[in-house]
Design a protein around this motif. Sequence first.
Motif, mmCIF file in Angstrom:
data_model
loop_
_atom_site.group_PDB
_atom_site.id
_atom_site.type_symbol
_atom_site.label_atom_id
_atom_site.label_comp_id
_atom_site.label_asym_id
_atom_site.label_seq_id
_atom_site.Cartn_x
_atom_site.Cartn_y
_atom_site.Cartn_z
ATOM 1 N N ARG A 43 55.871 -82.133 -57.553
ATOM 2 C CA ARG A 43 56.075 -82.988 -58.724
ATOM 3 C C ARG A 43 54.745 -83.204 -59.451
ATOM 4 N NH1 ARG A 43 60.947 -86.252 -58.488
ATOM 5 N NH2 ARG A 43 62.065 -85.921 -56.526
ATOM 6 N N TRP A 44 54.839 -83.391 -60.761
ATOM 7 C CA TRP A 44 53.652 -83.784 -61.512
ATOM 8 C C TRP A 44 53.261 -85.195 -61.089
ATOM 9 C CZ3 TRP A 44 54.398 -82.457 -67.417
ATOM 10 C CH2 TRP A 44 54.683 -81.096 -67.559
ATOM 11 N N GLU A 45 52.005 -85.399 -60.796
ATOM 12 C CA GLU A 45 51.530 -86.739 -60.490
ATOM 13 C C GLU A 45 51.688 -87.650 -61.711
ATOM 14 O OE1 GLU A 45 49.929 -87.851 -57.272
ATOM 15 O OE2 GLU A 45 51.382 -86.237 -56.970
ATOM 16 N N GLU A 46 51.526 -87.084 -62.905
ATOM 17 C CA GLU A 46 51.599 -87.869 -64.131
ATOM 18 C C GLU A 46 53.029 -88.181 -64.550
ATOM 19 O OE1 GLU A 46 47.806 -85.636 -63.946
ATOM 20 O OE2 GLU A 46 49.907 -85.074 -63.704
ATOM 21 N N SER A 47 53.987 -87.384 -64.055
ATOM 22 C CA SER A 47 55.386 -87.569 -64.446
ATOM 23 C C SER A 47 56.277 -87.026 -63.324
ATOM 24 C CB SER A 47 55.669 -86.833 -65.768
ATOM 25 O OG SER A 47 57.010 -87.010 -66.170
ATOM 26 N N PRO A 48 56.620 -87.863 -62.338
ATOM 27 C CA PRO A 48 57.344 -87.398 -61.147
ATOM 28 C C PRO A 48 58.714 -86.790 -61.426
ATOM 29 C CG PRO A 48 56.341 -89.534 -60.751
ATOM 30 C CD PRO A 48 56.212 -89.269 -62.223
ATOM 31 N N ASP A 49 59.269 -87.005 -62.618
ATOM 32 C CA ASP A 49 60.558 -86.394 -62.947
ATOM 33 C C ASP A 49 60.401 -84.953 -63.438
ATOM 34 O OD1 ASP A 49 61.966 -88.623 -62.212
ATOM 35 O OD2 ASP A 49 62.092 -89.447 -64.232
ATOM 36 N N LYS A 50 59.175 -84.452 -63.418
ATOM 37 C CA LYS A 50 58.934 -83.042 -63.727
ATOM 38 C C LYS A 50 58.415 -82.340 -62.469
ATOM 39 C CE LYS A 50 57.940 -83.538 -68.677
ATOM 40 N NZ LYS A 50 59.069 -82.706 -69.161
ATOM 41 N N VAL A 51 58.984 -81.178 -62.189
ATOM 42 C CA VAL A 51 58.611 -80.393 -61.015
ATOM 43 C C VAL A 51 58.082 -79.040 -61.453
ATOM 44 C CG1 VAL A 51 59.533 -79.137 -59.017
ATOM 45 C CG2 VAL A 51 60.162 -81.519 -59.395
ATOM 46 N N GLN A 52 56.964 -78.653 -60.860
ATOM 47 C CA GLN A 52 56.357 -77.354 -61.138
ATOM 48 C C GLN A 52 56.703 -76.415 -59.994
ATOM 49 O OE1 GLN A 52 54.027 -77.598 -63.886
ATOM 50 N NE2 GLN A 52 54.060 -75.378 -64.103
ATOM 51 N N MET A 53 57.247 -75.261 -60.312
ATOM 52 C CA MET A 53 57.498 -74.228 -59.308
ATOM 53 C C MET A 53 56.656 -73.000 -59.618
ATOM 54 S SD MET A 53 61.577 -74.163 -58.418
ATOM 55 C CE MET A 53 62.250 -75.358 -57.253
ATOM 56 N N LEU A 54 56.054 -72.427 -58.590
ATOM 57 C CA LEU A 54 55.336 -71.165 -58.702
ATOM 58 C C LEU A 54 56.044 -70.173 -57.785
ATOM 59 C CD1 LEU A 54 51.620 -72.396 -58.497
ATOM 60 C CD2 LEU A 54 53.028 -72.065 -60.536
ATOM 61 N N ILE A 55 56.608 -69.122 -58.368
ATOM 62 C CA ILE A 55 57.401 -68.158 -57.611
ATOM 63 C C ILE A 55 56.696 -66.804 -57.683
ATOM 64 C CG2 ILE A 55 59.689 -67.166 -57.275
ATOM 65 C CD1 ILE A 55 60.732 -69.461 -59.132
ATOM 66 N N ASP A 56 56.159 -66.375 -56.545
ATOM 67 C CA ASP A 56 55.386 -65.132 -56.492
ATOM 68 C C ASP A 56 56.295 -63.943 -56.198
ATOM 69 O OD1 ASP A 56 53.010 -66.503 -56.926
ATOM 70 O OD2 ASP A 56 52.612 -66.765 -54.789
ATOM 71 N N TRP A 57 56.063 -62.871 -56.970
ATOM 72 C CA TRP A 57 56.815 -61.621 -56.815
ATOM 73 C C TRP A 57 55.843 -60.450 -56.678
ATOM 74 C CZ3 TRP A 57 62.126 -61.767 -56.589
ATOM 75 C CH2 TRP A 57 62.733 -62.941 -57.019
ATOM 76 N N ASP A 58 56.324 -59.368 -56.052
ATOM 77 C CA ASP A 58 55.493 -58.166 -55.937
ATOM 78 C C ASP A 58 55.111 -57.615 -57.298
ATOM 79 O OD1 ASP A 58 55.614 -58.290 -53.198
ATOM 80 O OD2 ASP A 58 57.083 -56.669 -52.969
ATOM 81 N N ASN A 59 56.031 -57.754 -58.253
ATOM 82 C CA ASN A 59 55.808 -57.259 -59.610
ATOM 83 C C ASN A 59 56.875 -57.843 -60.522
ATOM 84 O OD1 ASN A 59 58.167 -55.444 -59.229
ATOM 85 N ND2 ASN A 59 56.764 -54.379 -57.845
ATOM 86 N N LEU A 60 56.675 -57.679 -61.812
ATOM 87 C CA LEU A 60 57.616 -58.224 -62.793
ATOM 88 C C LEU A 60 58.992 -57.581 -62.664
ATOM 89 C CD1 LEU A 60 58.038 -60.145 -65.164
ATOM 90 C CD2 LEU A 60 57.227 -58.330 -66.692
ATOM 91 N N GLU A 61 59.016 -56.294 -62.301
ATOM 92 C CA GLU A 61 60.293 -55.603 -62.163
ATOM 93 C C GLU A 61 61.166 -56.249 -61.093
ATOM 94 O OE1 GLU A 61 57.332 -54.203 -62.273
ATOM 95 O OE2 GLU A 61 57.385 -52.883 -64.025
ATOM 96 N N SER A 62 60.550 -56.719 -60.003
ATOM 97 C CA SER A 62 61.316 -57.376 -58.939
ATOM 98 C C SER A 62 61.964 -58.654 -59.450
ATOM 99 C CB SER A 62 60.403 -57.699 -57.756
ATOM 100 O OG SER A 62 59.915 -56.526 -57.155
ATOM 101 N N HIS A 63 61.219 -59.418 -60.246
ATOM 102 C CA HIS A 63 61.787 -60.653 -60.789
ATOM 103 C C HIS A 63 62.921 -60.339 -61.759
ATOM 104 C CE1 HIS A 63 61.265 -64.643 -63.143
ATOM 105 N NE2 HIS A 63 62.236 -64.717 -62.266
#
Length: 207
Positions: A43-63
């Motif tokens: 969650r954002w410390e400044e706004s807990p109703d917002k969540v940041q997700m980071l989703i790692d992929w081998d490459n853009l084609e996989s996503h």
Amino acid sequence: MSAPVTAVVILNLKPDAAIEQPAHDVSEIFAKQEGFQRLSWGRWEESPDKVQMLIDWDNLESHRKFENSGADYKAVLGALKPVLVAPPSMYHIHFDPHPISAVLEAPVVALTTFYSLSATFETDIAKLLSYLEKADGFLAVSHGFIDEELAKEDGDEKGKAYLAAIGWSSVDAHVKATTTKEIADAIQLTSGGSKHVEVRHVKFKTE
């Protein structure tokens, strides 16, 4: 084959919504996908109703393949829909270095996005980061240009943008570092003013 890529996703939650179980359910669906590496969120410390997700992929084609997967893609949207007030927003970045494990292990991560980049931005950001790396409480950094053109505010003209993910020992350590004249001046030069930069702090968990 293209380089590893991170899908940066922002979720706008309903007030007081619990994201823990949906995030876990989503991670389990991702784990079945070819080319998926890891999911980190917080969650954002400044706004807990917002969540940041980071989703790692081998490459853009996989996503992209996952986005066209049909049932699995719909299952992710279905798991998140009950806690959201709006559809997620997303962009892609090739972090350097990748993966950004060292950054995400920090107690807090400052996600700093620069918009409306100047002609001297690459030189300016290199100087800024060199100053930040010497600051008390600095732990790690990963950064890069964002693939898609973005605008900071709705209605603004879209353009090239840049994201720096910087691990700190605490929010206070980051704030204190940015009040030193050397770093404050470098931020002003790099961003061209507060309307062209956005900072949010996140304590990440990795599923």
